[in-house]
Design a protein around this motif. Structure first.
Motif, mmCIF file in Angstrom:
data_model
loop_
_atom_site.group_PDB
_atom_site.id
_atom_site.type_symbol
_atom_site.label_atom_id
_atom_site.label_comp_id
_atom_site.label_asym_id
_atom_site.label_seq_id
_atom_site.Cartn_x
_atom_site.Cartn_y
_atom_site.Cartn_z
ATOM 1 N N ASP A 182 43.603 40.805 45.373
ATOM 2 C CA ASP A 182 44.020 41.488 46.602
ATOM 3 C C ASP A 182 45.535 41.603 46.714
ATOM 4 O OD1 ASP A 182 41.415 41.823 47.382
ATOM 5 O OD2 ASP A 182 41.365 40.039 48.654
ATOM 6 N N VAL A 183 46.257 40.793 45.932
ATOM 7 C CA VAL A 183 47.712 40.873 45.973
ATOM 8 C C VAL A 183 48.202 42.243 45.503
ATOM 9 C CG1 VAL A 183 48.110 40.011 43.610
ATOM 10 C CG2 VAL A 183 49.818 39.599 45.394
ATOM 11 N N THR A 216 41.952 36.747 43.541
ATOM 12 C CA THR A 216 40.964 37.818 43.716
ATOM 13 C C THR A 216 41.514 39.198 43.367
ATOM 14 O OG1 THR A 216 41.574 38.097 46.047
ATOM 15 C CG2 THR A 216 39.791 36.529 45.545
ATOM 16 N N GLU A 232 44.897 32.607 46.892
ATOM 17 C CA GLU A 232 43.565 33.215 46.876
ATOM 18 C C GLU A 232 43.664 34.724 46.700
ATOM 19 O OE1 GLU A 232 39.404 33.610 47.032
ATOM 20 O OE2 GLU A 232 40.758 31.937 46.575
ATOM 21 N N ARG A 233 44.653 35.351 47.323
ATOM 22 C CA ARG A 233 44.831 36.793 47.175
ATOM 23 C C ARG A 233 45.246 37.142 45.744
ATOM 24 N NH1 ARG A 233 44.509 39.720 51.623
ATOM 25 N NH2 ARG A 233 45.649 41.482 50.708
ATOM 26 N N GLU A 278 46.467 30.701 50.970
ATOM 27 C CA GLU A 278 46.039 32.075 51.241
ATOM 28 C C GLU A 278 46.635 33.043 50.216
ATOM 29 O OE1 GLU A 278 46.141 35.420 54.836
ATOM 30 O OE2 GLU A 278 46.872 33.378 55.208
ATOM 31 N N ASP A 324 48.899 44.149 48.439
ATOM 32 C CA ASP A 324 50.138 43.695 49.070
ATOM 33 C C ASP A 324 51.358 44.309 48.390
ATOM 34 O OD1 ASP A 324 48.476 42.104 50.596
ATOM 35 O OD2 ASP A 324 48.777 40.321 49.348
#
Length: 269
Positions: free
Chosen positions: A94-95, A92, A88-89, A85, A98
């Protein structure tokens, strides 16, 4: 204090998240039980030919098998958990979201993994041991203090395992696909944790080396704690071994995270 509450909430949320997968949990219990039975009969044949192999009698060896099945999912010895997971972040991008959160990235994922591990220890760990205790003669302790010592060791093992997998997960900052390293991580964990065969059966220098590696902290040491191999003052030796590896690997993960996030390269979007 506020951050502690956030991390506790993350752990609790992760526990609830995995608790919703009831069919998957039942399937995992069945798989662990069947694999445990196969491995137990294999160990029975082996220890019949080589009594006291690795310093265990047959009942202790069988207990080692079922202890492994109890903590296999909790310690993610064959994969699972946060690793894919997080990768994957990173892939893409998306981290980046975070990293803007007012919490530490490593501690966030550690909290989530502890919640996952707690559920798997309860949801997938207890039932196989109960079945194993009916089918085989196990050397399970009766003292509550022995079980408490075991839980402390399991917790340290889970943290050590997380720290190892976190290092592998961060490879996604540099690699387009972390599947190869994930497979390597799983293979190393399966062999060097003692999941397939107790590390105490390996003789000489090789045995000393594998027992000194961090993977030993994830299963071999907790199993030996449960079996009473570490008693009295020696229990602190087991905890120290696990704690030192956990601290060293967490620090390495923090350093690699700092290096990776200096320049976040968004891959694929």
């Amino acid at each position: 204090m506020r951050l502690r509450g956030v991390y506790f909430a993350v752990a609790a949320g992760s526990f609830r998240r995995y608790a919703t997968y009831r069919i998957a949990t039942a399937a995992g219990v069945f798989t662990n039980t069947v694999f445990g039975i196969i491995l137990a009969y294999t160990f029975t044949a082996l220890w019949s030919e080589r009594p006291h192999l690795g310093g265990y009698d047959q009942s202790q060896a069988l207990t080692f098998v079922w202890t492994g099945q109890a903590i296999l999912a909790a310690a993610a010895l064959i994969g699972g958990g946060f690793q894919e997971e997080l990768q994957e972040r990173i892939r893409t991008g998306d981290v980046a979201v975070d990293l803007y959160r007012p919490v530490d990235l490593q501690m966030w994922w550690l909290s989530a993994d502890l919640g996952r591990a707690a559920f798997h220890l309860l949801g997938r760990g207890i039932a196989p041991v109960v079945v194993g205790s009916f089918l085989f003669e196990l050397a399970l302790p009766v003292s509550p203090l022995a079980w408490l010592a075991f839980l402390v060791s399991v917790t340290l093992g889970v943290v050590t395992g997380f720290a190892l997998r976190y290092l592998f997960a961060l490879s996604a900052f540099w690699l387009l696909d972390g599947a190869g390293l994930n497979m390597l991580s799983t293979l190393l964990s399966m062999f060097f944790s003692g999941m397939l065969l107790p590390l105490t059966v390996f003789p000489g220098a090789f045995g000393e080396v594998v027992r000194a590696l961090p993977w030993a902290a994830t299963m071999q040491v907790p199993a030996d704690v449960l079996l009473g191999q570490y008693e009295g003052a020696r229990l602190s030796e087991a905890y120290t071994f696990q704690a030192v590896w956990a601290v060293v690997l967490m620090a390495a993960g923090r350093a690699l995270q700092s290096l990776a996030t200096r320049k976040v390269v968004v891959q694929g979007g």
